[in-house]
Design a protein around this motif. Structure first.
Motif, short mmCIF file in Angstrom:
data_model
loop_
_atom_site.label_atom_id
_atom_site.label_comp_id
_atom_site.label_asym_id
_atom_site.label_seq_id
_atom_site.Cartn_x
_atom_site.Cartn_y
_atom_site.Cartn_z
N LEU A 325 67.69 -63.14 86.20
CA LEU A 325 68.21 -62.29 87.08
C LEU A 325 69.99 -62.54 87.01
O LEU A 325 70.38 -63.78 87.18
CB LEU A 325 67.84 -62.60 88.60
N ASP A 326 70.56 -61.37 87.23
CA ASP A 326 72.13 -61.31 86.76
C ASP A 326 72.54 -60.68 88.08
O ASP A 326 72.30 -59.36 88.30
CB ASP A 326 72.59 -60.44 85.64
N ASP A 341 67.17 -69.83 96.52
CA ASP A 341 65.68 -70.16 97.12
C ASP A 341 64.95 -69.67 95.90
O ASP A 341 64.69 -68.48 96.23
CB ASP A 341 65.43 -69.99 98.53
N VAL A 342 64.39 -70.14 95.04
CA VAL A 342 63.48 -69.72 94.11
C VAL A 342 61.88 -69.98 94.41
O VAL A 342 61.65 -71.24 94.79
CB VAL A 342 63.59 -70.12 92.81
N ARG A 348 65.15 -65.49 96.77
CA ARG A 348 66.07 -65.25 98.08
C ARG A 348 67.51 -66.07 97.65
O ARG A 348 67.45 -67.35 97.62
CB ARG A 348 65.48 -65.54 99.20
N ILE A 349 68.35 -65.12 97.84
CA ILE A 349 69.96 -65.80 97.71
C ILE A 349 70.86 -65.21 99.16
O ILE A 349 70.56 -64.15 99.31
CB ILE A 349 70.44 -65.09 96.41
N MET A 350 71.07 -66.35 99.67
CA MET A 350 72.03 -66.12 100.92
C MET A 350 73.23 -66.06 100.48
O MET A 350 73.87 -66.95 99.95
CB MET A 350 71.96 -67.04 101.89
N VAL A 351 74.19 -64.87 100.59
CA VAL A 351 75.45 -64.77 100.01
C VAL A 351 76.36 -64.48 101.65
O VAL A 351 76.22 -63.52 102.14
CB VAL A 351 75.79 -63.60 99.19
N LYS A 352 77.05 -65.57 102.02
CA LYS A 352 77.94 -65.48 103.17
C LYS A 352 76.87 -65.01 104.33
O LYS A 352 77.14 -64.23 105.08
CB LYS A 352 78.97 -64.63 103.23
N ASN A 353 75.58 -65.61 104.33
CA ASN A 353 74.60 -65.58 105.43
C ASN A 353 73.94 -64.13 105.39
O ASN A 353 73.38 -63.82 106.45
CB ASN A 353 75.31 -65.86 106.85
N LEU A 358 64.39 -60.39 96.59
CA LEU A 358 63.75 -59.67 95.50
C LEU A 358 62.24 -60.13 94.99
O LEU A 358 62.32 -61.47 94.83
CB LEU A 358 64.62 -59.58 94.17
N VAL A 359 61.50 -59.24 95.11
CA VAL A 359 60.07 -59.51 94.71
C VAL A 359 59.88 -59.76 93.16
O VAL A 359 60.35 -58.70 92.74
CB VAL A 359 58.98 -58.71 95.37
N LEU A 360 59.33 -60.54 92.60
CA LEU A 360 59.21 -60.91 91.24
C LEU A 360 58.19 -60.15 90.79
O LEU A 360 57.15 -60.33 91.22
CB LEU A 360 59.48 -62.40 90.75
N PRO A 361 58.20 -59.55 89.44
CA PRO A 361 57.01 -58.79 88.60
C PRO A 361 56.07 -59.88 88.52
O PRO A 361 54.74 -59.39 88.20
CB PRO A 361 57.55 -58.13 87.74
N THR A 362 56.19 -61.15 88.26
CA THR A 362 55.31 -62.13 87.68
C THR A 362 55.84 -63.41 88.40
O THR A 362 56.73 -63.84 89.01
CB THR A 362 55.11 -62.19 86.32
N ASP A 363 54.61 -64.53 88.48
CA ASP A 363 54.81 -65.68 88.90
C ASP A 363 55.57 -66.60 88.08
O ASP A 363 55.63 -66.16 86.71
CB ASP A 363 53.56 -66.51 89.12
N VAL A 364 56.66 -67.41 88.53
CA VAL A 364 57.77 -68.27 87.99
C VAL A 364 57.47 -69.62 88.41
O VAL A 364 56.71 -69.96 89.24
CB VAL A 364 58.96 -67.37 88.13
N LYS A 365 58.17 -70.27 87.60
CA LYS A 365 58.40 -72.05 88.10
C LYS A 365 59.54 -72.27 88.80
O LYS A 365 60.49 -72.20 88.20
CB LYS A 365 58.22 -72.75 86.78
N PRO A 366 59.52 -72.36 90.07
CA PRO A 366 60.58 -72.76 90.75
C PRO A 366 61.47 -74.00 90.21
O PRO A 366 62.47 -73.90 90.27
CB PRO A 366 60.20 -72.77 92.07
N ASP A 367 60.49 -75.12 89.86
CA ASP A 367 61.02 -76.42 89.65
C ASP A 367 61.76 -76.36 88.30
O ASP A 367 63.02 -76.94 88.11
CB ASP A 367 59.99 -77.58 89.64
N SER A 368 61.48 -75.44 87.51
CA SER A 368 62.09 -75.22 86.20
C SER A 368 63.28 -74.31 86.12
O SER A 368 63.85 -74.01 85.08
CB SER A 368 61.06 -75.00 85.06
#
Length: 473
Positions: A325-326, A341-342, A348-353, A358-368
């Motif tokens: 994601l860019d 927050d992945v 979810r990205i908070m930019v100045k509150n 964005l809903v992702l098309p497939t499951d991802v690994k948050p820790d990695s």
């Protein structure tokens, strides 16, 4: 409509330690009051009462104030003097700039034997012919009228001409009351017309616009950006039209000629109050913190939200089995104002509150997952490995061959016969027949040995080869 409350009286009684029962003086001026109430029950010991510059239309609920000496009701909407018989100690009454047109109502003040000063300046009754003489003859206990001292000779003359003055005052009073009734009817009609126009204007108003956008990327349709821009343009045009209409309405209100009546005074006051409240509401709406966005519905559905209105690109890197994601974050924005927050199914990205979700098309690994930010452009790049790993095989791409090349290759294969050939010189197997080298016979002394010539037996017909006998070496 503002009412007289216990809290209001206590706040105005600071000089008396906020005690009401023993209060002797209180000022309730400029409170936008439209009725006198509760004072005769809560403040029985009042001596001085200030109620000027309000919207009081009637004198009431002061009849039990036996100790009241000074009552100030200037700049109100009073049209008749009444309900003051019980104010036995009343010495000064101020009714400056009211709407007292029924001058005969001052007869109720005959019971107030201690009344010394009366102010009626600015009332319609002061324009009646014989006004001063009528008041002096009706209230002989007065010493001052409208700030002017009453002379004894003037009072005697007023008493002598009282019958004629009463007749003149009665005629003028009757004319005024008819005029006043007509003004009330016109004011009532005008009020009804204003209410109808207001209702019609509310029906014609366009729906409001709160500058809030909820976008579901899964349900977007072509041209959504165009629709958004059109809505913004329409909202700006609507605001401009609204401000212009408000300006025109304000100008029309203040330029419209009206008579100075209790109804027009109340109308002006309410108009000013309405404008003041609307300004306060707008200011409060601007300063009011926005309610949090609905990021996840009650049913558990995650919404796509882009409140900071940032451009973004989501890339599916199949070669490395990850999503990239860019997000075009503002170049000079401090990184401490960005919170990432992945989650397995969304980011979810908070930019100045302000949330970007964005809903992702497939499951991802948050820790990695990892996030990096460019020092030159300020873009935020987030790499998210996919939860399901896919093994990709690498195939060599065959070169394209023409039909003529295929035919030539088959012909050469047919002509060329593949054989297994062994070079005897390069053969590594030992030669068994030549293990022992044959030596030539050598003679010693005078005897000379000659090599015998062996006859070839292979060509002999009588030779019988027995397989059981080993060959001769």
């Amino acid at each position: 409509m503002v009412h007289i409350t216990e809290d209001l009286i206590r706040r105005r009684a600071e000089h008396n330690n906020c005690e009401i029962f023993s209060l002797e003086e209180i000022s309730l001026h400029q409170q936008e009051l439209e009725r006198i109430e509760h004072i005769d029950k809560w403040c029985r010991n009042l001596k001085i009462l200030y109620l000027h510059n309000n919207l009081i239309p009637k004198i009431e609920n002061v009849n039990k104030l036996k100790l009241l000496e000074y009552l100030n009701l200037a700049l109100n909407n009073i049209e008749r003097i009444e309900n003051l018989e019980g104010c036995e100690e009343l010495q000064k009454l101020d009714l400056t700039v009211n709407f007292v047109g029924e001058l005969s109502s001052i007869r109720v003040l005959q019971c107030n034997l201690h009344l010394k000063e009366l102010f009626l300046v600015g009332n319609p009754c002061t324009e009646f012919e014989g006004y001063r003489q009528f008041v002096l003859a009706t209230l002989p206990q007065l010493k001052w009228l409208d700030g002017r001292e009453i002379e004894h000779s003037e009072q005697i003359q007023a008493i002598q001409n009282y019958p004629e003055v009463c007749k003149k005052i009665g005629e003028q009073e009757e004319i005024y009351l008819k005029k006043r009734a007509k003004e009330r009817d016109e004011a009532q009609k005008k009020l009804q017309e204003q209410e109808e126009r207001k209702k019609q204007r509310q029906k014609d108003l366009k729906p409001g616009f709160d500058k809030r956008w909820y976008t579901d990327i899964n349900n977007t349709i072509p041209g959504s950006l165009e629709n958004k821009e059109n809505q913004q343009i329409n909202a700006e045009q609507y605001k401009e039209e609204e401000t212009e209409s408000e300006t025109d309405e304000n100008q029309d209100f203040w330029e419209e000629p009206t008579f100075y009546t209790p109804e027009s005074r109340i109308e002006t006051h309410r108009y000013i109050e309405e404008k003041r409240k609307s300004k306060e509401d707008k200011r409060d709406f601007k300063n009011k913190p926005k309610s949090p966005r609905t990021l996840i519905t009650a049913e558990g559905r995650v919404l796509n939200v882009n409140e900071p209105k940032l451009d973004f690109i989501l890339t599916d890197d199949e070669e490395h089995n990850q999503l990239i994601l860019d997000l075009a974050v503002y170049r000079f924005l401090d990184t401490s104002l960005i919170h990432v927050d992945v989650q397995p199914t969304y980011i979810r990205i908070m930019v100045k509150n302000k949330p970007f979700q964005l809903v992702l098309p497939t499951d991802v690994k948050p820790d990695s997952s990892c996030a990096k930010r460019s020092e030159t452009t300020g873009h935020l790049v987030i790499t998210m490995p996919k939860a399901t790993e896919i093994i990709m095989t690498k195939f060599k791409i065959p070169t394209t061959a023409t039909s003529s090349d295929i035919k030539l290759e088959t012909n050469t294969r047919i002509k060329k016969i593949e054989k297994l050939e062994v070079d005897p010189s390069k053969h590594s197997f030992p030669d068994v027949a030549n293990i022992v080298h044959k030596q030539k016979p050598v003679g010693y002394g005078p005897v000379k040995l000659q090599q015998l010539k062996l006859t070839e037996t292979e060509n002999n017909e009588d030779f019988d080869d027995n397989s059981d006998i080993p060959p001769l070496i």
